[in-house]
Design a protein around this motif. Sequence first.
Motif, PDB file in Angstrom:
ATOM      1  N   LEU A 295       0.942  -1.591   0.060  1.00 50.40           N
ATOM      2  CA  LEU A 295      -0.052   0.119  -0.232  1.00 50.40           C
ATOM      3  C   LEU A 295       0.789   0.855  -0.062  1.00 50.40           C
ATOM      4  O   LEU A 295       0.315   2.070   0.571  1.00 50.40           O
ATOM      5  CB  LEU A 295      -1.321  -0.021   1.212  1.00 50.40           C
ATOM      6  N   ARG A 296       1.848   1.496  -0.700  1.00 51.03           N
ATOM      7  CA  ARG A 296       2.992   1.951  -0.308  1.00 51.03           C
ATOM      8  C   ARG A 296       2.159   3.023  -1.975  1.00 51.03           C
ATOM      9  O   ARG A 296       1.540   2.554  -2.042  1.00 51.03           O
ATOM     10  CB  ARG A 296       4.406   1.664  -1.142  1.00 51.03           C
ATOM     11  N   PRO A 297       2.782   4.766  -1.484  1.00 47.89           N
ATOM     12  CA  PRO A 297       2.014   5.366  -2.781  1.00 47.89           C
ATOM     13  C   PRO A 297       1.867   4.781  -3.600  1.00 47.89           C
ATOM     14  O   PRO A 297       1.123   5.369  -4.777  1.00 47.89           O
ATOM     15  CB  PRO A 297       2.551   7.140  -2.131  1.00 47.89           C
ATOM     16  N   ASP A 298       3.006   3.785  -4.388  1.00 49.89           N
ATOM     17  CA  ASP A 298       3.326   3.997  -5.545  1.00 49.89           C
ATOM     18  C   ASP A 298       2.724   2.573  -6.179  1.00 49.89           C
ATOM     19  O   ASP A 298       2.408   1.898  -7.643  1.00 49.89           O
ATOM     20  CB  ASP A 298       4.195   4.522  -6.276  1.00 49.89           C
ATOM     21  N   GLU A 299       1.561   1.731  -5.209  1.00 49.86           N
ATOM     22  CA  GLU A 299       1.087   1.077  -5.401  1.00 49.86           C
ATOM     23  C   GLU A 299      -0.339   0.370  -5.202  1.00 49.86           C
ATOM     24  O   GLU A 299      -1.143   1.163  -6.432  1.00 49.86           O
ATOM     25  CB  GLU A 299       2.060  -0.383  -4.480  1.00 49.86           C
ATOM     26  N   LEU A 300      -0.228  -0.035  -4.740  1.00 54.30           N
ATOM     27  CA  LEU A 300      -1.917   0.034  -4.724  1.00 54.30           C
ATOM     28  C   LEU A 300      -3.002   0.684  -3.580  1.00 54.30           C
ATOM     29  O   LEU A 300      -1.820   0.815  -2.459  1.00 54.30           O
ATOM     30  CB  LEU A 300      -2.338  -2.078  -3.741  1.00 54.30           C
ATOM     31  N   HIS A 301      -4.154   0.331  -3.869  1.00 49.73           N
ATOM     32  CA  HIS A 301      -4.909   1.298  -2.518  1.00 49.73           C
ATOM     33  C   HIS A 301      -5.636   0.488  -1.250  1.00 49.73           C
ATOM     34  O   HIS A 301      -5.357   1.450  -0.395  1.00 49.73           O
ATOM     35  CB  HIS A 301      -6.282   2.276  -3.137  1.00 49.73           C
ATOM     36  N   GLN A 302      -5.397  -0.243  -1.553  1.00 49.12           N
ATOM     37  CA  GLN A 302      -6.652  -1.096  -0.534  1.00 49.12           C
ATOM     38  C   GLN A 302      -6.047  -2.793   0.088  1.00 49.12           C
ATOM     39  O   GLN A 302      -4.854  -3.145  -1.078  1.00 49.12           O
ATOM     40  CB  GLN A 302      -7.958  -1.352  -0.147  1.00 49.12           C
ATOM     41  N   ALA A 303      -5.954  -3.045   1.139  1.00 46.13           N
ATOM     42  CA  ALA A 303      -5.079  -4.622   1.467  1.00 46.13           C
ATOM     43  C   ALA A 303      -6.650  -4.803   2.216  1.00 46.13           C
ATOM     44  O   ALA A 303      -6.506  -4.327   3.084  1.00 46.13           O
ATOM     45  CB  ALA A 303      -3.871  -4.973   2.054  1.00 46.13           C
ATOM     46  N   PHE A 304      -6.883  -6.852   2.083  1.00 44.61           N
ATOM     47  CA  PHE A 304      -7.570  -6.900   3.399  1.00 44.61           C
ATOM     48  C   PHE A 304      -7.008  -7.268   4.307  1.00 44.61           C
ATOM     49  O   PHE A 304      -5.708  -7.555   4.011  1.00 44.61           O
ATOM     50  CB  PHE A 304      -8.583  -8.167   2.481  1.00 44.61           C
ATOM     51  N   ASN A 305      -7.229  -6.437   5.805  1.00 44.11           N
ATOM     52  CA  ASN A 305      -7.016  -6.906   7.097  1.00 44.11           C
ATOM     53  C   ASN A 305      -7.164  -8.328   7.481  1.00 44.11           C
ATOM     54  O   ASN A 305      -8.362  -8.919   8.137  1.00 44.11           O
ATOM     55  CB  ASN A 305      -7.623  -5.567   8.059  1.00 44.11           C
ATOM     56  N   PHE A 306      -7.461  -9.052   6.776  1.00 40.11           N
ATOM     57  CA  PHE A 306      -7.476 -10.873   7.151  1.00 40.11           C
ATOM     58  C   PHE A 306      -6.263 -11.351   8.599  1.00 40.11           C
ATOM     59  O   PHE A 306      -6.943 -11.771   9.656  1.00 40.11           O
ATOM     60  CB  PHE A 306      -6.724 -11.549   6.348  1.00 40.11           C
ATOM     61  N   HIS A 307      -5.732 -10.088   9.394  1.00 37.80           N
ATOM     62  CA  HIS A 307      -4.646 -10.673  10.365  1.00 37.80           C
ATOM     63  C   HIS A 307      -6.034  -9.421  11.458  1.00 37.80           C
ATOM     64  O   HIS A 307      -6.154 -10.991  12.389  1.00 37.80           O
ATOM     65  CB  HIS A 307      -3.979  -9.269  10.891  1.00 37.80           C
ATOM     66  N   TYR A 308      -6.658  -8.778  11.161  1.00 35.85           N
ATOM     67  CA  TYR A 308      -7.730  -8.571  11.382  1.00 35.85           C
ATOM     68  C   TYR A 308      -9.209  -9.628  11.876  1.00 35.85           C
ATOM     69  O   TYR A 308      -9.952  -9.983  12.575  1.00 35.85           O
ATOM     70  CB  TYR A 308      -8.759  -6.862  11.380  1.00 35.85           C
ATOM     71  N   LEU A 309     -10.025 -10.247  10.519  1.00 35.52           N
ATOM     72  CA  LEU A 309     -10.407 -11.460  10.700  1.00 35.52           C
ATOM     73  C   LEU A 309     -10.434 -12.620  11.106  1.00 35.52           C
ATOM     74  O   LEU A 309     -11.104 -13.390  11.405  1.00 35.52           O
ATOM     75  CB  LEU A 309     -10.357 -11.373   8.989  1.00 35.52           C
ATOM     76  N   ASN A 310      -9.341 -12.320  11.566  1.00 33.08           N
ATOM     77  CA  ASN A 310      -8.665 -14.072  12.228  1.00 33.08           C
ATOM     78  C   ASN A 310      -8.424 -13.474  13.513  1.00 33.08           C
ATOM     79  O   ASN A 310      -8.192 -14.536  14.402  1.00 33.08           O
ATOM     80  CB  ASN A 310      -6.891 -14.355  12.125  1.00 33.08           C
ATOM     81  N   THR A 311      -8.357 -12.522  13.751  1.00 29.20           N
ATOM     82  CA  THR A 311      -8.282 -12.330  15.355  1.00 29.20           C
ATOM     83  C   THR A 311     -10.434 -12.883  15.896  1.00 29.20           C
ATOM     84  O   THR A 311     -10.780 -12.169  15.811  1.00 29.20           O
ATOM     85  CB  THR A 311      -8.222 -10.996  15.955  1.00 29.20           C
ATOM     86  N   SER A 328       1.248  -0.094  11.543  1.00 31.06           N
ATOM     87  CA  SER A 328       1.692  -0.301   9.846  1.00 31.06           C
ATOM     88  C   SER A 328       0.953   0.186   9.050  1.00 31.06           C
ATOM     89  O   SER A 328       2.140   0.642   8.214  1.00 31.06           O
ATOM     90  CB  SER A 328       1.576  -1.320  10.257  1.00 31.06           C
ATOM     91  N   LEU A 329       0.192   0.752   8.992  1.00 30.58           N
ATOM     92  CA  LEU A 329      -0.223   1.906   7.720  1.00 30.58           C
ATOM     93  C   LEU A 329      -0.252   3.165   7.653  1.00 30.58           C
ATOM     94  O   LEU A 329      -0.203   3.937   6.933  1.00 30.58           O
ATOM     95  CB  LEU A 329      -1.675   1.856   6.876  1.00 30.58           C
ATOM     96  N   ARG A 330      -0.263   3.458   8.932  1.00 30.23           N
ATOM     97  CA  ARG A 330      -0.333   5.257   9.004  1.00 30.23           C
ATOM     98  C   ARG A 330       1.629   5.382   8.241  1.00 30.23           C
ATOM     99  O   ARG A 330       1.390   7.146   7.920  1.00 30.23           O
ATOM    100  CB  ARG A 330       0.204   5.443  10.685  1.00 30.23           C
ATOM    101  N   PRO A 331       2.284   4.943   8.299  1.00 27.87           N
ATOM    102  CA  PRO A 331       3.470   5.559   7.591  1.00 27.87           C
ATOM    103  C   PRO A 331       4.088   5.632   5.905  1.00 27.87           C
ATOM    104  O   PRO A 331       4.088   6.000   5.179  1.00 27.87           O
ATOM    105  CB  PRO A 331       4.940   4.488   8.262  1.00 27.87           C
ATOM    106  N   VAL A 332       3.008   4.980   5.492  1.00 28.61           N
ATOM    107  CA  VAL A 332       2.672   4.813   4.386  1.00 28.61           C
ATOM    108  C   VAL A 332       1.735   5.906   3.492  1.00 28.61           C
ATOM    109  O   VAL A 332       1.628   5.365   2.211  1.00 28.61           O
ATOM    110  CB  VAL A 332       2.411   3.143   3.337  1.00 28.61           C
ATOM    111  N   GLY A 333       0.747   5.923   5.048  1.00 30.24           N
ATOM    112  CA  GLY A 333      -0.406   7.094   4.208  1.00 30.24           C
ATOM    113  C   GLY A 333      -1.641   6.086   4.077  1.00 30.24           C
ATOM    114  O   GLY A 333      -2.415   6.695   2.843  1.00 30.24           O
TER     115      GLY A 333
END
Length: 537
Positions: A295-311, A328-333
Motif C-alpha cells: 500500500l505504498r503510495p505508488d502501489e495499491l490502494h487497499q489490502a484486506f485486513n486478514f489479521h483482523y479477520l483471524n482475531t 503499520s499503515l500510517r507511515p505509508v499513508g
Amino acid sequence: MTKHLAAPTTGAAAASDRPGWWRDAVIYQVYPRSFADGNGDGMGDLPGIRRRLPYLAELGVDAVWLSPFYASPQADAGYDVSDYRAIDAMFGELGDAEALIRDAHGLGLRVIVDLVPNHSSDQHEWFQRALREGPGSPLRARYHFRPGRGERGEEPPNDWESIFGGPAWTRAKNPDGTPGEWYLHLFAPEQPDFNWDHPAVRDEFRSVLRFWLDLGVDGFRIDVAHGMVKAPGLPDMGHGEQLKLLGNQVLPFFDQDGVHEIYRSWRLILDEYGGDRIGVAEAWTPSADRTALYLRPDELHQAFNFHYLNTGWDAVALRAVIDESLDSLRPVGAATTWVLSNHDVVRHRTRLGGGLPRARAATLLMLALPGSAYVYQGEELGLPEVTDLPDEVRQDPSFAKSDGQDGLRDGCRVPIPWTRGGTSHGFGEGGSWLPQPEGWGELSVEAQTGDPDSTLELYRTALRLRREHPDLGAGDAVRWLDAPEGVVAFRRGAFVCAANTTGRPAPFPAPPGRVLLTSGPYDGGDLPADTTVWWSA
C-alpha cells in the motif's frame, strides 16, 4: 431499551464521487453464483445482480465487488479463468457486464471486479498450446514447467504442497502420451501458476487491466496478490509439514518482494484513468508491516485486513490487532481495510461463536473503526454458516482433499434469501445450485425489511450513520478509553464506541451525549454481554 431507527437513504452516498473515496468506503462483496438468478436456471448471474442493485444502493454501500464471472470451466468456482476478456455463459455475456456497470454508476455505486493473475485455467489457450507442443514450447515458459526428480523424472521437482492439499505439481503427458514434465499449481491441478518472470505474462495482464478499465470498472480485487512471484530456483521448503492456510510464515511462493514491481507498473495504468480507479490486494502476509508494503503510495490502494479477520472475539487481542493495523499503515499513508467475512471463510456469525448477538456486536465494532470496510453478501441478514450440506452437493475442490483445507467454503456460498417463500426464497425461479436450509425465509430481505430489531435494519442504520457522522469513516487513529476487562472502548472526536466481548454484563459508564446505535438491548446501565454501543456527544 434503546432501538436503532430504520431510516436508510435511497441511493449510495453521493460522496463516492469524492477523491480518495476508498479511504472510508463500505464495499459489498457479491458472489455472483449465489446472489440472484435472472434466468431461472438455479445459478446466479449478471442480469440477476443488475436487478438487485437498488437493494444495495438502499443498503447504503459505496461500491460492489464482484467475484469472478469470466469464462471458466468452473473447477474452482471461476477462479480458474480460461479467457480474461469474456463472460462465462452461466453468468451472461459482455453486454450484461456493461449494463451492470452502467446501472451501478447511475445509482452512485462503484464496481470492482476480481482479477486472477496468479494462475489461469488449464483450459486457457496458452496452457493448452503448451501441452500440445510439448517440452521446448515457448508457451511453457509462461508457466512453471519443470522436469521431475528421480531416475525417470517420476518425482515432483520440489516438495511444495498445494493449498488445497497434495503436491503442488502435476505431471503432464507428452504429445505421444508418455509421462512428461511437471507443472506448478499452488491450488487445484486445473489452475497452473503463471511465470511472472516472463514478459508476455506481464504484458497480457496490463492489457487485461486496460480492457476492463475501458469498460468502466472502478478497480480490481487482486486474487492471491501475494503469490505471483516465486523464490528463484523454486527451492524446497525443507521440512515435512507445510502451512495449509495462507500467510503466517515466510514461504518461497508467497509474499516475495518481486510482487511490488508488478504493482508499481499497474498503479501507473490505474492512474491514467480518471475517477480514482483502485487496486485491492488479497494479500495473506506474515505481519501487518508486510501488508503495508503493498500500500505504498505508488502501489495499491487497499489490502484486506486478514489479521483482523483471524482475531477472535477477545478484547485484548482485538485492541492489539487494531493498534498494529493502524500503526503499520500510517507511515505509508494508507487507510486500513476491515473485514469479517468473505467467500473463503466461515461466516462470522458462526466463526466467532455466540450466535447472532455476537455477530451484530462485531459488525458495529468493525464499522466504527477508521478506514474502509467490506461486507460479504448475506452478512447484513445475519446469515450463519451452513454446516450440514450433504457431501454430494459440495463443489469446493478442497473438500475432496483429505489433507487439505476443511472444505467448508460451500457453507458460506449458499444462495441468499430474498423472500419468505418460493422455490428458492426469491433467489430465482429454478431453485438454487446449493440447497438452502430450512428456515432460510425468516432471514430473508422481505422478512427483515422494516423490522427495527432486524439485522438488515441494523446494517442500514449503521451505514447511514457512518456517512452522516463527522467523526466516522476515514482516519488513522483511535483514542482508547479506560474500560473493564473484556471491553473494547475508544473515542473518535465526539464519537464513542464500546464493545463487550464477554458473556456477562460489564460496568461501563455511558459517556455524556446520546446513544446513536446499539447492537442489542441496552438501557443505559451496564454494557450487556456481546453488545456494542455507539454514542455521540
